[in-house]
Design a protein around this motif. Sequence first.
Motif, PDB file in Angstrom:
ATOM      1  N   ARG A 349       0.933  -1.241  -0.107  1.00 68.35           N
ATOM      2  CA  ARG A 349       0.013  -0.026   0.075  1.00 68.35           C
ATOM      3  C   ARG A 349       0.839   1.276  -0.028  1.00 68.35           C
ATOM      4  N   PRO A 350       0.470   2.339  -0.762  1.00 66.25           N
ATOM      5  CA  PRO A 350      -0.861   2.682  -1.363  1.00 66.25           C
ATOM      6  C   PRO A 350      -0.513   1.965  -2.693  1.00 66.25           C
ATOM      7  N   PRO A 388       5.579   3.681  10.957  1.00 66.75           N
ATOM      8  CA  PRO A 388       5.320   2.326  11.442  1.00 66.75           C
ATOM      9  C   PRO A 388       4.561   1.487   9.912  1.00 66.75           C
ATOM     10  N   GLY A 389       5.242   0.566   9.679  1.00 67.35           N
ATOM     11  CA  GLY A 389       4.554  -0.266   8.611  1.00 67.35           C
ATOM     12  C   GLY A 389       5.346  -0.118   7.306  1.00 67.35           C
ATOM     13  N   ASP A 396      11.331  12.398   1.197  1.00 66.13           N
ATOM     14  CA  ASP A 396      10.123  13.137   1.841  1.00 66.13           C
ATOM     15  C   ASP A 396       8.715  12.830   1.303  1.00 66.13           C
ATOM     16  N   GLY A 397       7.396  12.941   2.101  1.00 66.34           N
ATOM     17  CA  GLY A 397       6.232  12.475   1.555  1.00 66.34           C
ATOM     18  C   GLY A 397       5.683  11.015   1.898  1.00 66.34           C
ATOM     19  N   VAL A 398       5.081  10.438   1.273  1.00 60.26           N
ATOM     20  CA  VAL A 398       4.199   9.130   1.314  1.00 60.26           C
ATOM     21  C   VAL A 398       4.981   7.783   1.198  1.00 60.26           C
ATOM     22  N   PRO A 399       5.133   7.100   2.163  1.00 59.54           N
ATOM     23  CA  PRO A 399       6.012   5.703   1.818  1.00 59.54           C
ATOM     24  C   PRO A 399       5.603   5.209   0.491  1.00 59.54           C
ATOM     25  N   LEU A 400       6.802   4.909  -0.374  1.00 60.67           N
ATOM     26  CA  LEU A 400       6.522   4.302  -1.732  1.00 60.67           C
ATOM     27  C   LEU A 400       5.864   2.904  -1.331  1.00 60.67           C
ATOM     28  N   TRP A 401       6.447   1.997  -0.394  1.00 58.67           N
ATOM     29  CA  TRP A 401       5.632   0.798  -0.147  1.00 58.67           C
ATOM     30  C   TRP A 401       5.390   0.895   1.302  1.00 58.67           C
TER      31      TRP A 401
END
Length: 440
Positions: A349-350, A388-389, A396-401
């Motif tokens: 995710r995402p 976490p996870g 920077d920003g949202v996790p790629l995985w």
Amino acid sequence: MFRLSQSTRRRIFRTGFLLVCVAPLVALAGWGWIEHRAGYVHKHEAALRQALGMRVRIGQVIHPRPGVSRYLDLELVDVETDETIITCRTVELREANAPGRPAELALQGVTIKAGAIAPLYGLAEQLLRGDYRSEDLYVSLSTDAIEFEKSISFPELKGISGTIRSTQREAVARIEFFPVEAEAPAAGADNSGSADAAAAKLAVSTGEDASSDEKKTLLRLVRIRQQGRAIEGFEIHTGSVALPCETLAPLAGTDLSALAGSFFQGSVWSSQDTPGGWLELRGDLIDVDLHRLVGNRFGHVLEGTVDVTIHSSRCDNGRLTEADLTIGGGPGRVSRSMLSAAADALRFRPPFRPEPAQEMFPFKQLAASVQINKKGQCLITGRCLGAPGAVLMPPDGVPLWTEPQQLDQPRPVSALLRALVAFDGPTAPANAEIAWLLGK
């Protein structure tokens, strides 16, 4: 008493002088000539070649005292390539001085040439397989140091000692040494005691205590002869120093070029006492090049270096059946194709969004634990710091995985393969690159 004439006394003195002084000198000179003549040296070279399975060159043979043979400027040469693999300034062989005692082999000035690692393992195997005319081979060996040519990524060795023993029932080679620690990176995980915890698992154990001074490196090769067949096994404990992975390839029986430049610190046990054999491994893989490991082999691009802690792993019949790993590293870059394939196959995710429109994406951290069980299932948990996870974090920003939801885990190992291998189709391709996971 009777008086001798002066001429008679002179003859007696001359005869005594010849017997006591001249004759021993002539005999000694003659023996020295025999030792130094080419035929005598060739005789020793031929005997060593028969025992070692390699061409041997000796500069000079000396017998400093009874039961001792000293070889000067000895070279071992590969019979197929005619390349010198080992040079020794001095090799001294002392015969056993009592029943049950080993012959002693002392070496000085040992240098290992480039490309010699595989022939060295072959030499050890030749000694374990050798036929010694129904006699037991029992030799202890020692040397102060072994140097490697600069082209070999291997630390200098100190304090080498070991034994080689071959009987009708079994053959065992055991070597211990101290690598120079400054030459190789140290692992982060503490594996002290792992050798003791699992030493008994070597099915072909000879009853010796496999543990050693925890700073030493131990290599033990075993060959058991029973009922017309032979069972081979080995164990390695690297001690306090990490060793180059490519030097372990001849023992592993597989190509480890994908791990070139990386190091291993830990323990390995292997035996052929079951169909196809088994191998267990614990320890740390250090400085693994992701591009060499993944991008050069599977079609995706993944760049950066990671360390892998192997809590436990087992291969049966050439197939990985169990594993418990922790992976951590970065920074690096990952290709769009791999981001998409992993998100789809592993349910990361995402869901991967193709924005921005670029082919390579930087990341600052890759961290996860991976568990593979006997059922062929894979469980992935994200370990990135501060997220976490998260499995893969960009600068920077949202996790790629991010790790899959609980409902989507565990995933089949084939899903991991589909994430790694660039291909077209709904199923994972069965090629040579993934045979060790599929057991093909």
